[in-house]
Write an enzyme that holds these catalytic residues in place. Structure first.
Site, mmCIF file in Angstrom:
data_model
loop_
_atom_site.group_PDB
_atom_site.id
_atom_site.type_symbol
_atom_site.label_atom_id
_atom_site.label_comp_id
_atom_site.label_asym_id
_atom_site.label_seq_id
_atom_site.Cartn_x
_atom_site.Cartn_y
_atom_site.Cartn_z
ATOM 1 C CG ASP A 450 -24.688 -71.680 -74.967
ATOM 2 O OD1 ASP A 450 -23.459 -71.386 -75.388
ATOM 3 O OD2 ASP A 450 -25.394 -70.661 -74.659
ATOM 4 C CG ASP A 514 -22.989 -65.032 -78.195
ATOM 5 O OD1 ASP A 514 -23.880 -65.824 -78.454
ATOM 6 O OD2 ASP A 514 -22.499 -64.926 -77.072
HETATM 7 C C1 GLA Z 1 -24.569 -67.490 -74.721
HETATM 8 C C2 GLA Z 1 -25.028 -67.870 -75.887
HETATM 9 C C3 GLA Z 1 -26.066 -66.921 -76.356
HETATM 10 C C4 GLA Z 1 -27.065 -67.047 -75.222
HETATM 11 C C5 GLA Z 1 -26.531 -66.829 -73.871
HETATM 12 C C6 GLA Z 1 -27.458 -67.247 -72.755
HETATM 13 O O1 GLA Z 1 -23.820 -66.344 -74.779
HETATM 14 O O2 GLA Z 1 -23.931 -67.967 -77.116
HETATM 15 O O3 GLA Z 1 -26.623 -66.964 -77.682
HETATM 16 O O4 GLA Z 1 -27.874 -68.203 -75.289
HETATM 17 O O5 GLA Z 1 -25.239 -67.620 -73.748
HETATM 18 O O6 GLA Z 1 -26.764 -67.066 -71.340
#
Ligand code: GLA
Length: 709
Positions: A450, A514
């Site tokens: 990430d 997301d």
């Molecule tokens: C980001 C990612 C999500 C998740 C969160 C975890 O927002 O895009 O999919 O993994 O972090 O904190």
């Protein structure tokens, strides 16, 4: 003056590159194939430049790196500085090398000592890649040369009158923006240290507005996962150019004698069959790479929207067991497992399992997952650091920020986190060591990598740090994969803020957004698919009510949308009732049955009139899958006919509605074939006459499976 013409051709795309004397070569044609007999001398005469009124006397052609001295008033191909002052190179070609698919040229600028290398190749699928580098070959006493920018560009016909780019925001990535072709030199830049949710991702010039199935267009993409410039130059006394390059900050790249800068690769894609033709070329190129995932893309369960930070070993083990029961193949433990990470304010940079929440470590869970026959995946955010972390306390100087700025002003925080300077060898070794140890110990199959903030005012060793940071990130990913050849990496960046072809050199999948709201996803995945084939794009079934939009949608709709990518779930499936669990189990089997077509076929977007439809076909050699969805109320009371391109006209096909995901809701009279759920028709009839679509309700979807008989 000697004149030579180089003709490159592959997979329906041709390039004509001309050299005159010692001048940098120029491109006379980039577009459709020309065949074997191109009459080079006549072409040179046909395309020789006139000296238009009111321009430089000399009839210069527009070189591969156009500059003012070429009579070019658009954006120069590169901007160099020597002792702070702009330096205009005088390139003298010293060597070239050509084959049917690649042309490479070297040129020298005596005054600066620079050697320019440009290599243009037509690769699989007809994607044209431009690679270029500048090397300082001056004597040790020679001046250092600053590179302000160094971009690749190719000419497109002046008849292109429309420009497609993209913007977007968190949870709504890749919104297409079509404008009239702007006059003059236009740049689109990103300054986020990642491409960003609003990344232009590509700039596509077309004749008329771009359409899915028809029309001629020319596009550019930069395989680079950080700041970039996309450029379009329409200058009335020259050709129209499109191009791209890395966005460098002043002083960021200063070449001393002996040093070199290699620009990120730039892809140029021509299509005479609309956007689908563009996507097919890029997909073909990606699929031909040796590192393209060869194994079936596993059905995923990711724990993020199931438990967020609420980690409990017993519950997550039960979730893994349920996942295996319904047919999940990869279990991914998301954020929340490491030292003190109970919310997003802390602990990034401490990649050690939290004994408070996981008293026996993660090995019992990872082992259980493996024994259940699933792969084990784990979330990391390797480029980031929380001030509240052991690593930041011990090494405040490892941050990629101006230290003075941090002491006096915390305004540079973003999701309460900062960036680790991975170009610092000690910081790099720390992150590599911690991740490597866990991959080894837990036999991690998959990393969700990430990257949840923009980089602002990055500083490495007293200089702008964006280029060094991105290069270090690529190296870190590569090193982990070298040490663990079976390891797969997903590129996530607050959803889909880093989904470019640069990151895909080292990553195996991207997380598109997301937002798991299927209505939003229909468009996000569709436009992400312009570059990436479905097997590389994570698409998960989220909870009944989406956390990013508050919208509640049917499970069948969510599953149909997930089927269109590298599928999975991001939902507490322990909370599902018996009907839902049965539907998920049927879906898992359906995904496994259809994925050879979904992940190997050509992606086709049949043209439809009603703006509420989203219809996507995946067409293989003897089978196809179509997902038909509505994102709003249909405008038409009687829905239109669906004509299905891409099938063989002279074969007969069986078309089946696959009801495993549950039936959609529709107007009270549906076409006979749809109610029966099955029909047989010749390919030509499906393509030319089509199928009467049912009048679906809003936010409904169905899956068609078409098999050659
Ligand atoms: C980001 C990612 C999500 C998740 C969160 C975890 O927002 O895009 O999919 O993994 O972090 O904190």
């Amino acid at each position: 003056m000697t004149r030579r013409l180089f003709h490159l051709e592959r997979d329906g795309v041709a390039l004509l590159i001309a050299r005159e004397g010692a001048a940098l070569p120029h491109v006379l044609h980039w577009g459709g194939a020309l065949g074997a007999d191109i009459a080079p001398d006549a072409i040179a005469a046909a395309l020789s430049r006139q000296t238009p009124p009111g321009t430089l006397d000399a009839a210069w052609q527009l070189s591969l790196s156009p500059q003012e001295g070429d009579g070019w008033s658009g954006r120069p191909g590169m901007q160099l500085r020597r002792r702070g002052i702009v330096h205009h190179p005088r390139w003298v070609v010293t060597a070239d090398e050509a084959s049917r698919e690649r042309f490479t040229v070297e040129a020298r600028d005596e005054a600066s000592g620079l050697l320019l290398t440009v290599s243009i190749g037509i690769e699989a699928g007809g994607v044209v890649w431009v690679e270029q580098a500048l090397a300082h070959q001056g004597t040790p006493e020679a001046d250092a040369i600053d590179i302000d920018w160094f971009e690749a560009s190719l000419p497109v016909p002046s008849t292109t009158d429309s420009l497609l780019t993209f913007d977007g925001r968190w949870a709504r990535e890749k919104r297409p923006v079509v404008t009239a072709m702007p006059a003059g030199a236009t740049v689109r830049q990103t300054r986020r240290g990642r491409p960003g949710h609003d990344s232009p991702i590509a700039a596509i010039a077309s004749i008329g507005e771009p359409r899915w199935r028809s029309g001629e267009l020319w596009g550019v993409h930069l395989a680079w996962s950080s700041d970039l410039t996309m450029r379009v130059d329409r200058v009335t006394d020259a050709l129209t150019l499109i191009g791209a390059g890395e966005l460098l900050r002043p002083g960021e790249i200063r070449l001393a004698p002996g040093e070199a800068y290699r620009a990120p690769r730039t892809a140029f894609v021509h299509s005479s069959e609309g956007l689908d033709g563009f996507a097919e070329r890029v997909h073909t190129w990606l699929r031909a790479r040796s590192q393209h995932p060869a194994s079936p893309r596993p059905l995923v369960l990711n724990t993020w929207e199931a438990v967020y930070f609420d980690h409990d070993a017993a519950r997550l083990t039960a979730l893994a067991e349920r996942a295996a029961d319904v047919g999940i193949e990869r279990f991914v433990l998301d954020d929340g497992w490491f030292l003190g990470r109970r919310d997003d304010s802390t602990s990034l940079g401490d990649w050690v399992v939290d004994q408070g929440v996981w008293p026996d470590g993660l090995a019992p869970l990872a082992d259980r997952v493996h024994r259940l026959g699933m792969q084990f995946g784990l979330w990391f955010e390797p480029e980031m650091v929380s001030l509240d972390s052991d690593v930041a306390r011990a090494h405040p100087d490892w941050l990629l920020h101006d230290a003075g700025h941090l002491d006096h002003d915390r305004s540079l925080s973003w999701r309460q986190q900062y960036v680790l300077d991975l170009a610092n060898p000690a910081a790099y070794a720390h992150v590599l060591g911690q991740i490597d140890a866990l991959v080894r110990e837990l036999r991690i199959d998959f990393i969700k990598w990430d990257h949840n903030r923009d980089l602002v005012e990055s500083v490495h060793a007293g200089r702008p740090g964006g280029h060094a940071q991105m290069s270090a990130v690529y190296a870190l990913m590569r090193e982990l994969k070298t040490r663990h050849p079976a390891l797969e990496i997903e590129s996530c960046s607050s959803g889909g803020a880093r989904t470019d072809l640069g990151i895909l050199e080292v990553a195996d999948r991207v997380w598109a957004s997301d937002s798991n709201d299927p209505v939003e996803r229909q468009d996000i995945q569709r436009w992400t698919g312009l570059l990436l084939p479905p097997e590389l794009v994570g698409a998960h079934v989220g909870p009944t009510t989406s956390h990013s939009s508050g919208r509640t949608t049917a499970l069948s709709y969510r599953m149909a949308t997930s089927l269109m990518g590298s599928a999975g779930f991001e939902w507490d499936i322990l909370s599902c009732d018996a009907d839902e669990t049965a539907a998920i189990t049927r879906f898992a089997a359906l995904y496994k049955e259809l994925r050879p077509v979904l992940h190997g076929g050509t992606v086709v977007h049949p043209e439809v009139r009603d703006p509420a439809w989203r219809i996507t076909a995946f067409v293989g050699a003897s089978a196809a899958v179509i997902v038909a969805a509505t994102v709003a109320s249909l405008e038409d009371a009687r829905a239109e006919r669906l004509r299905i391109p891409g099938l063989s006209g002279d074969r007969r096909y069986r078309v089946r509605v696959r009801r495993e995901i549950g039936g959609p809701q529709y107007g009270w009279i549906a076409p006979e074939w749809f109610r029966d759920g099955e029909i047989e028709l010749p390919g030509a009839v499906l393509a030319e006459v089509g199928l009467q679509l049912p009048t679906l309700w809003p936010l409904q979807a169905f899956v068609l499976h078409i098999e050659a008989l």
